[in-house]
Design an enzyme around this catalytic site. Structure first.
Site, PDB file in Angstrom:
ATOM      1  N   ARG A  74       0.825  -1.212   0.000  1.00  0.00           N
ATOM      2  CA  ARG A  74       0.000   0.000   0.000  1.00  0.00           C
ATOM      3  C   ARG A  74       0.851   1.250   0.000  1.00  0.00           C
ATOM      4  O   ARG A  74       1.915   1.302   0.594  1.00  0.00           O
ATOM      5  CB  ARG A  74      -0.885   0.048   1.254  1.00  0.00           C
ATOM      6  CG  ARG A  74      -1.896  -1.056   1.336  1.00  0.00           C
ATOM      7  CD  ARG A  74      -2.596  -1.012   2.692  1.00  0.00           C
ATOM      8  NE  ARG A  74      -3.363  -2.215   2.932  1.00  0.00           N
ATOM      9  CZ  ARG A  74      -4.666  -2.336   2.647  1.00  0.00           C
ATOM     10  NH1 ARG A  74      -5.335  -1.321   2.143  1.00  0.00           N
ATOM     11  NH2 ARG A  74      -5.286  -3.464   2.886  1.00  0.00           N
ATOM     12  N   HIS A  96     -23.063  45.111  -5.484  1.00  0.00           N
ATOM     13  CA  HIS A  96     -24.220  45.535  -4.688  1.00  0.00           C
ATOM     14  C   HIS A  96     -24.993  44.320  -4.190  1.00  0.00           C
ATOM     15  O   HIS A  96     -25.287  44.194  -2.990  1.00  0.00           O
ATOM     16  CB  HIS A  96     -25.110  46.433  -5.567  1.00  0.00           C
ATOM     17  CG  HIS A  96     -26.351  46.902  -4.868  1.00  0.00           C
ATOM     18  ND1 HIS A  96     -27.536  46.205  -4.921  1.00  0.00           N
ATOM     19  CD2 HIS A  96     -26.575  47.971  -4.071  1.00  0.00           C
ATOM     20  CE1 HIS A  96     -28.445  46.848  -4.194  1.00  0.00           C
ATOM     21  NE2 HIS A  96     -27.882  47.920  -3.669  1.00  0.00           N
ATOM     22  N   THR A 142     -10.709  47.611   2.327  1.00  0.00           N
ATOM     23  CA  THR A 142      -9.895  46.754   1.457  1.00  0.00           C
ATOM     24  C   THR A 142     -10.596  46.368   0.155  1.00  0.00           C
ATOM     25  O   THR A 142      -9.951  45.835  -0.735  1.00  0.00           O
ATOM     26  CB  THR A 142      -9.454  45.491   2.221  1.00  0.00           C
ATOM     27  OG1 THR A 142     -10.586  45.011   2.958  1.00  0.00           O
ATOM     28  CG2 THR A 142      -8.313  45.798   3.170  1.00  0.00           C
ATOM     29  N   CYS A 171     -12.827  47.344   7.422  1.00  0.00           N
ATOM     30  CA  CYS A 171     -14.260  47.167   7.188  1.00  0.00           C
ATOM     31  C   CYS A 171     -14.552  46.670   5.776  1.00  0.00           C
ATOM     32  O   CYS A 171     -15.697  46.549   5.391  1.00  0.00           O
ATOM     33  CB  CYS A 171     -15.021  48.453   7.482  1.00  0.00           C
ATOM     34  SG  CYS A 171     -14.533  49.820   6.425  1.00  0.00           S
TER      35      CYS A 171
HETATM   36  C1  PEP Z   1     -14.228  49.200   1.014  1.00  0.00           C
HETATM   37  O1  PEP Z   1     -13.973  49.797  -0.020  1.00  0.00           O
HETATM   38  O2  PEP Z   1     -13.548  48.264   1.444  1.00  0.00           O
HETATM   39  C2  PEP Z   1     -15.418  49.555   1.795  1.00  0.00           C
HETATM   40  C3  PEP Z   1     -15.667  48.978   2.951  1.00  0.00           C
HETATM   41  O3  PEP Z   1     -16.263  50.439   1.238  1.00  0.00           O
HETATM   42  P1  PEP Z   1     -17.313  50.091   0.084  1.00  0.00           P
HETATM   43  O4  PEP Z   1     -17.324  48.613  -0.093  1.00  0.00           O
HETATM   44  O5  PEP Z   1     -18.604  50.618   0.544  1.00  0.00           O
HETATM   45  O6  PEP Z   1     -16.731  50.829  -1.067  1.00  0.00           O
END
Ligand code: PEP
Ligand code: MG
Length: 886
Positions: free
Chosen positions: A96, A462, A774, A838
């Protein structure tokens, strides 16, 4: 001295479980089980070093290997009382493969080796079963000819068909011999080479074949997908055969030490009476359950009833192995005429729910530490528990694919417009909203539908961002699907579907499926809460949520968010009446009209902020000034424009003209963020006033002090920020004067453009915090559009130009370098500056690890990913060398 071969068996072994690198997973686990005194058929393992030697020396086996193998075979003969190549008591072995990391089914294995015309006869006499002895020999010839000699398996088909005409137990010894001769002749005809009768020739052929299989194309592909280096090589384990197909009282099976679906602490698995291991894998016979408890319809006798004594022994060994390895085990076993043998044990695969249950139970029992329990859970797998998912054992008909933009699964009728979704919802019908892409005007449709499927857009489009916020499943960028919203049809996977047809979308995998499928509902069990609680005790970074609606804020708090890290104020205008207010502002001809629109917006915003502050009860709330890509707010040309004109009482021509004035070739690189604030500073005043008034009212209402964090988006020049901050300060002064009391507030910026990162030391002069955006920072670092990049990034991924989509996992080398630079430069100017993230990466485990190394104070992500981020942040703290506090 021995260099290449390590023996095991008879209660002893020359290796241990820690020798995976040399012995492969299988060899190491057999050595460990032998040491534990468990019933393991004896054998020996040729180390991976021999395989590496084979490949670096023009496929020559190392000197000295032969001698070591022969010596080990002698030991094996002694332990089994059988001898290799003997006529009387032939020793048969399996050969094996064994990689350091499991590579299921990728490498070759040869069973029943050592059989030849004479030993088959001896085996028939010893066992009294022609079917067993010659059936096994026949299998061996087929297996060996294919894997070792390279014969096409189809050469045996005619003979096998002929044989199938008579029941096997009617075949006489001479029938069997004729059959075997026919098999060997087929090999000779095809390969121009005799089937080897000398067991040593067979053995060396098999050893070479197993090593050779390390480089077969499927193994190479598997390794590249799982980042397994080619230089590791495979070990080769040669082990005495035991037979699960020796009639009644023999069996073969697989046992999990716990239920791999639920984590329940009971033995679980399946077995096949009178069979060899490959019969279980081949799936030609339905395996029986191991336990009575598993025995759903009661048609197949469980092992617990059929072999109660052996079952009990297996159960005890399973517990022992689990306790020894301190991990749930997946055990392969064979019962040979009533005697139990273990062939392998390894960590068992399991669902997210089971993984959590097992880790928590083991930590509570003291088998592992709490930090070890935390390390064992893949944070992304928690998403399986936070959203409904398609029942794991149903058949799926995939009719289209896109990006897994928002996890979970949903079923509904196809609708092509938001209006239809709303109408269906009011009639109690469930829908999937299918759109080319979505815009703020689709919010009511997205709300009314169960899930969203878009043809365009990436994972930060979006549709993706809004769906994640709503906790609804979404697939974006399903570019191979063609839709006609006019005809109401969708063409996918060669089928044409119409509005009203039912589909299911799996946003976790990015799959569009035909029809309705059964779902399992999310269940946040006690174990889940316990584990996340342990994570909270360990992690350094805080976890906030990106939220703007009251529902999102509430979900965020329910999932343990410690504040809002991004409130996208433009998204607060995501309903028809509110869009109208923004449009009035955008379409205003003069300052008077603009002010009127702003007043209306201000009243809405103040109420929104007040609501958020109340829900968040004094936790930090970061409010970002307006950052709409303006094109998302304008009606599309055509009937939509006419409708807007009519409902707003504005001349359609004027709207058309304004759309033309505002038209931008690249709206994503256009008049967004702080640029709008510079062009329309009255917008800053309106928002600042709404925020400060809401702060005052919330303080009065709740008694909790609110310190809003006002965030300016898309800053590149330090003077853009200074300009904006000065206006905010003026409004603050005014509101304080009106209320006769002070307000504490912070003003900061997003770092989402390379220039902002480079100038972070200067920008920090006016910025009390930085939040890394980011999504835009990735877009602007690479110069690729976040809305369209999915189209070609998939090609990049497929062709191995990149390993990960930079919009999903932070590109540490480029974008990450900007983050590092901005953090350092910002801290130089302002040592106590707060640093957060964020962008969507704030909820992605690998990116969260990177954020820990940069020293961010918090990550912010969509509400449903908050638990994922809490666990990932704890793991990041541990990986970064925190004390074991738990
Ligand atoms: C980003 O650009 O990472 C951000 C948090 O802002 P948005 O996605 O609203 O452009
Ligand atoms: Mg941005």
């Amino acid at each position: 001295m021995k260099n290449w071969v390590f023996t095991f068996g008879g209660g002893k072994a020359e290796g241990t479980a820690r020798d995976r690198d040399r012995l492969g997973g299988k060899g190491a686990s057999l050595a460990e089980m032998a040491r534990l005194g468990l019933p393991v058929p004896p054998g020996f393992t040729i180390s991976t070093e021999a395989c590496r030697h084979y490949y670096s020396n023009d496929r020559q086996l190392p000197d000295g290997l032969k001698r070591e193998v022969e010596a080990s075979l002698e030991t094996l003969e002694r332990l089994t009382g059988k001898s290799f190549g003997s006529k009387a008591k032939p020793l048969l072995v399996s050969v094996r493969s064994g990689s350091r990391e499991s590579m299921p089914g990728m490498l070759d294995t040869v069973l029943n080796l050592g059989l030849n015309d004479e030993s088959a006869k001896a085996l028939a006499e010893a066992t009294g079963s022609l079917v067993f002895a010659y059936g096994t020999y026949k299998r061996f010839i087929q297996n060996y000819a294919g894997l070792v000699m390279g014969a096409d398996p189809s050469i045996f088909e005619d003979i096998a068909d002929e044989m199938a005409k008579r029941p096997v137990d009617e075949l006489t010894a001479s029938d069997w011999r004729d059959l075997i001769d026919a098999f060997k002749q087929a090999v000779l005809d095809e390969m121009d080479e005799e089937f080897p009768q000398d067991p040593f020739d067979q053995l060396w052929g098999a050893v070479r074949a197993v090593m050779k299989s390390w480089m077969n194309p499927r193994a190479v592909t598997f390794r590249s997908l799982h980042n397994i280096p080619a230089e590791w090589g495979t070990a080769v384990t040669i082990q005495a055969m035991v037979f699960g197909n020796m009639g009644e009282g023999s069996a073969t099976g697989v046992a999990f030490t716990r239920n791999p679906a639920t984590g329940e602490d009971t033995l679980y698995g399946e077995y096949l009476p009178n069979a060899q291991g490959e019969d279980v894998v081949a799936g030609l016979r339905t395996p029986h359950p191991l336990t009575k408890a598993q025995n759903g319809n009661g048609e197949l006798t469980p092992m617990e009833d059929a072999m109660p004594v052996t079952f009990q022994e297996l159960k005890e060994i399973a517990k022992r192995l689990e306790n020894h390895f301190r991990e749930m085990q997946d055990i392969e076993f064979t019962v040979e005429t009533g005697r139990l043998w273990l062939l392998q044990t390894r960590d068992g695969k399991r669902t997210a729910r089971a993984a959590i249950g097992i880790a928590v139970a083991m930590a509570e029992k003291g088998l592992i530490s709490k930090t070890e329990a935390l390390r064992r859970i893949d944070p992304s797998s928690l998403e399986q528990l936070l959203h409904p998912a398609i029942s794991p054992d149903v058949e799926r008909t995939v009719i289209g694919r896109g990006l897994p933009a928002s996890p979970g699964a949903a079923t509904g009728e196809i609708v092509f417009t938001s209006e239809e979704a709303v109408e269906a919802h009011s009639e109690g019908r469930k829908t999937i909203l299918v759109r080319p892409e979505t815009s703020p005007e689709d919010i009511h449709g997205m709300h009314a539908s169960e899930g969203i499927l878009t043809i365009h857009g990436g994972t930060t489009s979006h549709a993706a961002v809004v769906a994640r916020g709503m906790g609804k499943p979404c697939i974006s960028g399903a570019g191979s699907i063609r839709i006609s919203t006019v005809k109401g049809t969708m063409l996918t996977g060669g089928r044409t579907l119409e509005a009203g047809d039912v589909i299911t979308i799996d946003g976790t995998r990015g799959e569009v499926l035909l029809g309705a499928l059964p779902m399992v509902q999310p269940e946040l069990s006690g174990d889940f809460a316990t584990l996340i609680g342990w994570a909270d005790d360990i992690r350094r970074m805080k976890v906030r949520a990106n939220a703007e609606t009251p529902e999102e804020a509430r979900t965020a708090r329910d999932f343990g968010a410690e504040g809002i890290g991004l409130c996208r104020t433009e998204r607060m205008f995501n309903d028809e009446e509110r869009i109208r207010a923004v449009r009035r502002f955008i379409l205003a001809n003069d300052i008077g009209e603009r002010e009127e629109a702003l007043n209306a917006m201000q009243a809405m915003q103040k109420a929104d902020f007040l609501h958020l502050f109340e829900i968040m009860g004094g936790l930090p709330v970061t409010i970002r000034l307006f950052d709409p890509p303006l094109h998302e707010f304008l009606p599309r040309l055509g009937p939509e424009l006419e409708h807007t004109a009519q409902s707003m009482g504005i001349d359609a021509e004027r709207i058309r003209q304004r759309i033309e004035d505002l038209h931008e070739i690249n709206p994503m690189l256009g008049n967004r963020g702080v640029r709008l604030a510079i062009c329309y500073p009255e917008m800053i005043d309106m928002q600042a006033r709404a925020i400060f008034q809401a702060v005052m009212e919330a303080g009065e209402k709740t008694g909790e002090k609110v310190v809003p964090e006002i965030m300016v988006p898309l800053v590149a020049y330090e003077r853009e920020l200074k300009f904006t901050k000065d206006r905010i300060d003026v409004v603050a002064e005014a509101v304080m004067a009106e209320w006769g009391t002070g307000i504490e507030y912070l003003v900061g910026t997003m770092i989402e453009l390379p220039r902002a990162a480079i100038r972070a030391d200067k920008i920090a002069e006016s910025s009390e915090f930085f939040s890394f955006g980011t999504n835009d920072l990735t877009q602007s670092t690479f110069g690729i559009s976040r809305d369209d990049a999915g189209l070609y990034l998939n090609e990049y991924l497929r062709k191995g130009v990149i390993d990960r989509d930079p919009f999903i996992t932070i590109d540490v080398d480029g974008v990450g370098e900007f983050m590092q630079m901005a953090a350092e430069r910002g801290q130089k100017t302002r040592p106590d500056i707060t640093l957060g993230i964020c962008g969507e990466h704030g909820g992605e485990p690998a990116s969260i690890h990177f954020c820990e190394t940069v020293g961010l104070h918090y990550v912010s992500c969509s509400p449903y990913r908050v638990p994922v981020a809490r666990l990932a942040a704890a793991q990041a703290t541990l990986a970064n060398g925190a004390d074991e506090r738990a």
